[in-house]
Scaffold this motif. Structure first.
Motif, PDB file in Angstrom:
ATOM      1  N   ILE A  37       0.838  -1.202   0.000  1.00  0.00           N
ATOM      2  CA  ILE A  37       0.000   0.000   0.000  1.00  0.00           C
ATOM      3  C   ILE A  37       0.871   1.248   0.000  1.00  0.00           C
ATOM      4  CG2 ILE A  37      -1.618   1.371   1.371  1.00  0.00           C
ATOM      5  CD1 ILE A  37      -3.034  -1.226   2.091  1.00  0.00           C
ATOM      6  N   PRO A  81      -6.045   5.040   0.783  1.00  0.00           N
ATOM      7  CA  PRO A  81      -5.845   3.796   0.043  1.00  0.00           C
ATOM      8  C   PRO A  81      -7.153   3.038  -0.122  1.00  0.00           C
ATOM      9  CG  PRO A  81      -4.841   3.673   2.238  1.00  0.00           C
ATOM     10  CD  PRO A  81      -5.429   5.045   2.100  1.00  0.00           C
ATOM     11  N   ARG A 129       3.705   1.742  -1.238  1.00  0.00           N
ATOM     12  CA  ARG A 129       4.296   1.965  -2.567  1.00  0.00           C
ATOM     13  C   ARG A 129       3.313   2.638  -3.521  1.00  0.00           C
ATOM     14  NH1 ARG A 129       6.228  -3.560  -1.567  1.00  0.00           N
ATOM     15  NH2 ARG A 129       8.441  -3.423  -1.028  1.00  0.00           N
ATOM     16  N   GLN A 130       2.029   2.598  -3.212  1.00  0.00           N
ATOM     17  CA  GLN A 130       1.010   3.200  -4.077  1.00  0.00           C
ATOM     18  C   GLN A 130       0.765   4.676  -3.773  1.00  0.00           C
ATOM     19  OE1 GLN A 130      -2.669   0.866  -4.102  1.00  0.00           O
ATOM     20  NE2 GLN A 130      -1.486  -0.931  -3.534  1.00  0.00           N
TER      21      GLN A 130
END
Length: 108
Positions: free
Chosen positions: A13, A104, A15-16
Motif C-alpha cells: 500500500i 488507500p 508503494r502506491q
C-alpha cells in the motif's frame, strides 16, 4: 510468519502513495481490514528504513504529524523529503492535510 506477511501488505500500500501525497497509519490499517492495527503499521514502517522502494516519509499520523521522523537519518530528512514534493510543514505538522491526504483502497 504472519507478521512478515502483514508488513509486506503494508509496504504494498505504501508503494502506491502518489508523489506529493501522504496517508496515515490508520488509513493503511483500515485498507487492510485491520482498522485497529495502526500501531503495527507504524512498526512495519519503522522496519522498512532500508527499503528504498517504500516511501515511508509519506506515512504520517492522523493529524498530519511527522511522528516517524526520528526513524530517518538526519534530523529533518522526513520533512525535507515531503517538502521536496511540495508539502508545507510547520512545527512537524503538514499544513492543509486534507489537500495532500490520499486514502488507500480497501483490500478485498
Amino acid at each position: 510468519m504472519a507478521e512478515d506477511n502483514f508488513f509486506e501488505r503494508v509496504y504494498a500500500i505504501a508503494r502506491q502513495i502518489p508523489y506529493g501525497k501522504v496517508t496515515s497509519y490508520g488509513a493503511i490499517a483500515k485498507a487492510l481490514g485491520t482498522a485497529r492495527s495502526a500501531r503495527m503499521v507504524g512498526w512495519a514502517m519503522n522496519a522498512c528504513h532500508n527499503m528504498e522502494d517504500v516511501p515511508a516519509h509519506r506515512v504520517v499520523n492522523r493529524k498530519g504529524l511527522l511522528t516517524g521522523k526520528h526513524h530517518f537519518d538526519g534530523t529533518n530528512l522526513m520533512q525535507q523529503l515531503l517538502e521536496s514534493e511540495g508539502i508545507v510543514i510547520e512545527n512537524n505538522q503538514i499544513i492543509d492535510l486534507d489537500k495532500h491526504f490520499w486514502t488507500p483502497e480497501i483490500e478485498l
